[in-house]
Enzyme design. Structure first.
Site, PDB file in Angstrom:
ATOM      1  CG  ASP A 294      -2.273  -1.067   0.995  1.00  0.00           C
ATOM      2  OD1 ASP A 294      -2.316  -1.382   0.041  1.00  0.00           O
ATOM      3  OD2 ASP A 294      -2.985  -1.051   1.822  1.00  0.00           O
TER       4      ASP A 294
ATOM      5  CG  ASP B 150      -8.844  -2.980  -6.052  1.00  0.00           C
ATOM      6  OD1 ASP B 150      -9.039  -3.647  -5.226  1.00  0.00           O
ATOM      7  OD2 ASP B 150      -9.132  -1.510  -6.048  1.00  0.00           O
TER       8      ASP B 150
ATOM      9  CB  VAL C 105     -11.293   7.584   6.299  1.00  0.00           C
ATOM     10  CG1 VAL C 105     -11.332   8.728   5.649  1.00  0.00           C
ATOM     11  CG2 VAL C 105     -12.872   7.648   7.219  1.00  0.00           C
TER      12      VAL C 105
END
Length: 253
Positions: free
Chosen positions: A36, A56, A139
């Site tokens: 990430d 993705d 979030v």
């Protein structure tokens, strides 16, 4: 000095980060490289016909930069630990010490150059409804637009997983609905066995730990038992010949 690379993959919000961090805490000279951390800037991520950002996919990631970090660790794990704020300088290291790199991310097994470096592979999975609920509570920057989960995230997960299963062997699938303690126990025992084998040690409890891992996997996904046994045989651990009585008990349970 010896090294071990452990891959912890899985679907979004499946628990892979929690498992990776807990594993790192239990292994003194280990560190994490998280996929990430290598997302490209939002401005260059392509958009599909529905207006959804294509996050993705491997194209949304700086995989070359990630591979550079992995190669830096492979070149000098001790220096990498110091650079990332670990405490390798104060540790007493022997010639047979094993450094462990935990590579964590949702597409780590889909990038062939990275996958080929893995010594152990784990994949966290949870049901669709739980995944969607967890995703809605987080979030993101940028935030998920309406319909993003069903219109992009879940379909891409299924597509990427199918590609992974068609090309990658040796993955241990883990039920993310189990407690983190139970999951950690299984993974830590398995990784500890690999570390001991690299050190040239084979503790008396090795067979029993292997059988415990097999029992866990047998309960949740019998298909991976063959893969696990095959990997044990390839690594020189003859579970079948070492513990025929225990395996008979396993088959009858």
């Amino acid at each position: 000095m010896k090294t071990l690379i452990v891959g912890v993959g899985g679907m979004t919000n499946g628990g892979k980060s929690t498992l990776s961090k807990t594993l790192q805490e239990k292994i003194p000279t280990s560190c994490i490289i998280a996929q990430d951390s290598f997302f490209k800037d939002d401005s260059v991520v392509p958009v599909d016909d529905n207006g959804f950002k294509q996050y993705d996919t491997l194209d949304a990631l700086h995989m070359d930069a990630m591979m550079s970090r992995v190669d830096a660790w492979r070149g000098d794990p001790q220096a990498f630990l110091r650079e990332t704020g670990q405490t390798a300088e104060r540790m007493t290291l022997s010639a047979d010490h094993v450094f462990v790199l935990i590579v964590e991310g949702f597409l780590i097994f889909n990038h062939r150059p990275l996958n080929e470096l893995m010594d152990k592979r784990y994949f966290m999975e949870i049901p669709y409804d739980i995944c969607k609920e967890r995703r809605s509570l987080r979030v993101y920057k940028p935030p998920d637009p309406p319909g993003y989960f069903d219109g992009h995230v879940w379909p891409m997960y299924l597509k990427n997983r199918q590609k992974m299963e068609n090309t990658v062997v040796g993955i241990v699938f883990l039920d993310g609905m189990k407690s983190k303690e139970e999951l950690m126990a299984v993974v830590f025992q398995d990784v500890s066995q690999e570390i001991n084998m690299l050190r040239g040690e084979l503790p008396v409890s090795y067979v029993h730990r292997s059988l415990n891992t097999l029992k866990y996997m047998f309960k949740h996904n019998a298909v991976i038992v063959f893969t696990y046994l095959q990997s044990r045989i390839e690594e020189g651990a003859s579970i079948i010949s070492s513990a025929p009585n225990e395996l008979e008990d396993l088959s009858g349970s």
